[in-house]
Design a protein around this motif. Sequence first.
Motif, mmCIF file in Angstrom:
data_model
loop_
_atom_site.group_PDB
_atom_site.id
_atom_site.type_symbol
_atom_site.label_atom_id
_atom_site.label_comp_id
_atom_site.label_asym_id
_atom_site.label_seq_id
_atom_site.Cartn_x
_atom_site.Cartn_y
_atom_site.Cartn_z
ATOM 1 N N VAL A 164 0.834 -1.201 0.000
ATOM 2 C CA VAL A 164 0.000 0.000 0.000
ATOM 3 C C VAL A 164 0.872 1.256 0.000
ATOM 4 N N ILE A 165 1.924 1.275 0.811
ATOM 5 C CA ILE A 165 2.837 2.436 0.833
ATOM 6 C C ILE A 165 3.517 2.590 -0.528
ATOM 7 N N ASP A 166 3.905 1.487 -1.150
ATOM 8 C CA ASP A 166 4.495 1.546 -2.496
ATOM 9 C C ASP A 166 3.509 2.146 -3.502
ATOM 10 N N ALA A 167 2.241 1.731 -3.421
ATOM 11 C CA ALA A 167 1.219 2.265 -4.324
ATOM 12 C C ALA A 167 1.022 3.763 -4.109
ATOM 13 N N CYS A 168 1.057 4.198 -2.860
ATOM 14 C CA CYS A 168 0.935 5.633 -2.567
ATOM 15 C C CYS A 168 2.096 6.407 -3.173
ATOM 16 N N GLU A 169 3.299 5.887 -3.015
ATOM 17 C CA GLU A 169 4.465 6.571 -3.563
ATOM 18 C C GLU A 169 4.393 6.649 -5.092
ATOM 19 N N ARG A 170 3.986 5.556 -5.723
ATOM 20 C CA ARG A 170 3.849 5.575 -7.193
ATOM 21 C C ARG A 170 2.809 6.608 -7.628
ATOM 22 N N MET A 171 1.725 6.714 -6.869
ATOM 23 C CA MET A 171 0.666 7.649 -7.228
ATOM 24 C C MET A 171 1.153 9.095 -7.133
ATOM 25 N N VAL A 172 1.863 9.421 -6.071
ATOM 26 C CA VAL A 172 2.375 10.791 -5.911
ATOM 27 C C VAL A 172 3.429 11.082 -6.978
ATOM 28 N N ALA A 173 4.323 10.135 -7.225
ATOM 29 C CA ALA A 173 5.388 10.334 -8.209
ATOM 30 C C ALA A 173 4.843 10.469 -9.629
ATOM 31 N N ALA A 174 3.692 9.876 -9.889
ATOM 32 C CA ALA A 174 3.118 9.913 -11.236
ATOM 33 C C ALA A 174 2.387 11.215 -11.552
ATOM 34 N N ARG A 175 2.158 12.047 -10.549
ATOM 35 C CA ARG A 175 1.450 13.314 -10.792
ATOM 36 C C ARG A 175 2.354 14.245 -11.587
ATOM 37 N N PRO A 176 1.986 14.613 -12.819
ATOM 38 C CA PRO A 176 2.877 15.416 -13.662
ATOM 39 C C PRO A 176 3.089 16.842 -13.146
ATOM 40 N N GLU A 177 2.146 17.354 -12.364
ATOM 41 C CA GLU A 177 2.269 18.736 -11.888
ATOM 42 C C GLU A 177 3.138 18.852 -10.638
ATOM 43 N N LEU A 178 3.510 17.721 -10.038
ATOM 44 C CA LEU A 178 4.298 17.721 -8.811
ATOM 45 C C LEU A 178 5.661 17.093 -9.041
ATOM 46 N N GLN A 179 6.598 17.462 -8.170
ATOM 47 C CA GLN A 179 7.901 16.808 -8.181
ATOM 48 C C GLN A 179 8.129 16.196 -6.808
ATOM 49 N N LEU A 180 8.209 14.881 -6.752
ATOM 50 C CA LEU A 180 8.446 14.178 -5.498
ATOM 51 C C LEU A 180 9.927 14.264 -5.165
ATOM 52 N N LEU A 181 10.254 14.965 -4.077
ATOM 53 C CA LEU A 181 11.650 15.145 -3.695
ATOM 54 C C LEU A 181 12.163 13.980 -2.854
ATOM 55 N N SER A 182 11.328 13.489 -1.940
ATOM 56 C CA SER A 182 11.734 12.357 -1.116
ATOM 57 C C SER A 182 10.507 11.681 -0.517
ATOM 58 N N ALA A 183 10.715 10.448 -0.109
ATOM 59 C CA ALA A 183 9.677 9.678 0.575
ATOM 60 C C ALA A 183 10.355 9.012 1.774
ATOM 61 N N ARG A 184 10.000 9.467 2.962
ATOM 62 C CA ARG A 184 10.597 8.913 4.189
ATOM 63 C C ARG A 184 9.622 7.915 4.795
ATOM 64 N N ARG A 185 10.072 6.675 4.925
ATOM 65 C CA ARG A 185 9.211 5.598 5.421
ATOM 66 C C ARG A 185 9.622 5.179 6.830
ATOM 67 N N ARG A 186 8.622 4.698 7.548
ATOM 68 C CA ARG A 186 8.872 4.155 8.886
ATOM 69 C C ARG A 186 7.913 3.001 9.097
ATOM 70 N N TRP A 187 8.424 1.904 9.643
ATOM 71 C CA TRP A 187 7.634 0.697 9.861
ATOM 72 C C TRP A 187 7.542 0.398 11.341
ATOM 73 N N TYR A 188 6.396 -0.073 11.773
ATOM 74 C CA TYR A 188 6.200 -0.508 13.141
ATOM 75 C C TYR A 188 5.583 -1.894 13.094
ATOM 76 N N GLY A 189 6.200 -2.834 13.812
ATOM 77 C CA GLY A 189 5.712 -4.209 13.819
ATOM 78 C C GLY A 189 5.266 -4.653 15.189
ATOM 79 N N GLU A 190 5.026 -5.919 15.302
ATOM 80 C CA GLU A 190 4.531 -6.480 16.565
ATOM 81 C C GLU A 190 5.535 -6.352 17.694
ATOM 82 N N ASP A 191 6.822 -6.304 17.374
ATOM 83 C CA ASP A 191 7.862 -6.235 18.406
ATOM 84 C C ASP A 191 8.181 -4.824 18.857
ATOM 85 N N ASP A 192 7.689 -3.828 18.136
ATOM 86 C CA ASP A 192 7.950 -2.426 18.504
ATOM 87 C C ASP A 192 7.054 -1.996 19.643
ATOM 88 N N GLU A 193 7.579 -1.092 20.448
ATOM 89 C CA GLU A 193 6.776 -0.581 21.563
ATOM 90 C C GLU A 193 6.455 0.875 21.383
#
Length: 98
Positions: free
Chosen positions: A69-98
């Motif tokens: 889903v995050i990959d799809a969001c990034e592709r969607m933003v990057a595909a917008r011709p009127e915008l320039q995607l400068l960066s995409a900062r990701r963070r993941w939280y799993g079952e072991d994170d507090e």
Amino acid sequence: MFTGVCVFDVLLPPDSRSLKAKRSYVRPVVAALRKLEVSVAEVGATDLHGRTEIGVAVVSGEATQVRDVIDACERMVAARPELQLLSARRRWYGEDDE
């Protein structure tokens, strides 16, 4: 449970010299991202006219679903011709994170 968060740093076109013009570019992007069933909002650079940060968050029972889903969001933003995607900062939280 797994959670993914991504913040997109986006450069807007030069004609977005007012906050009203900026909103005219940001609103359609936010609306399109919501169709992917994520939480989304303009989260940074709100006082800058030519730039914005759009944050998305997704929760799922499987880590691969979160990544896809995050990959799809990034592709969607990057595909917008009127915008320039400068960066995409990701963070993941799993079952072991507090």
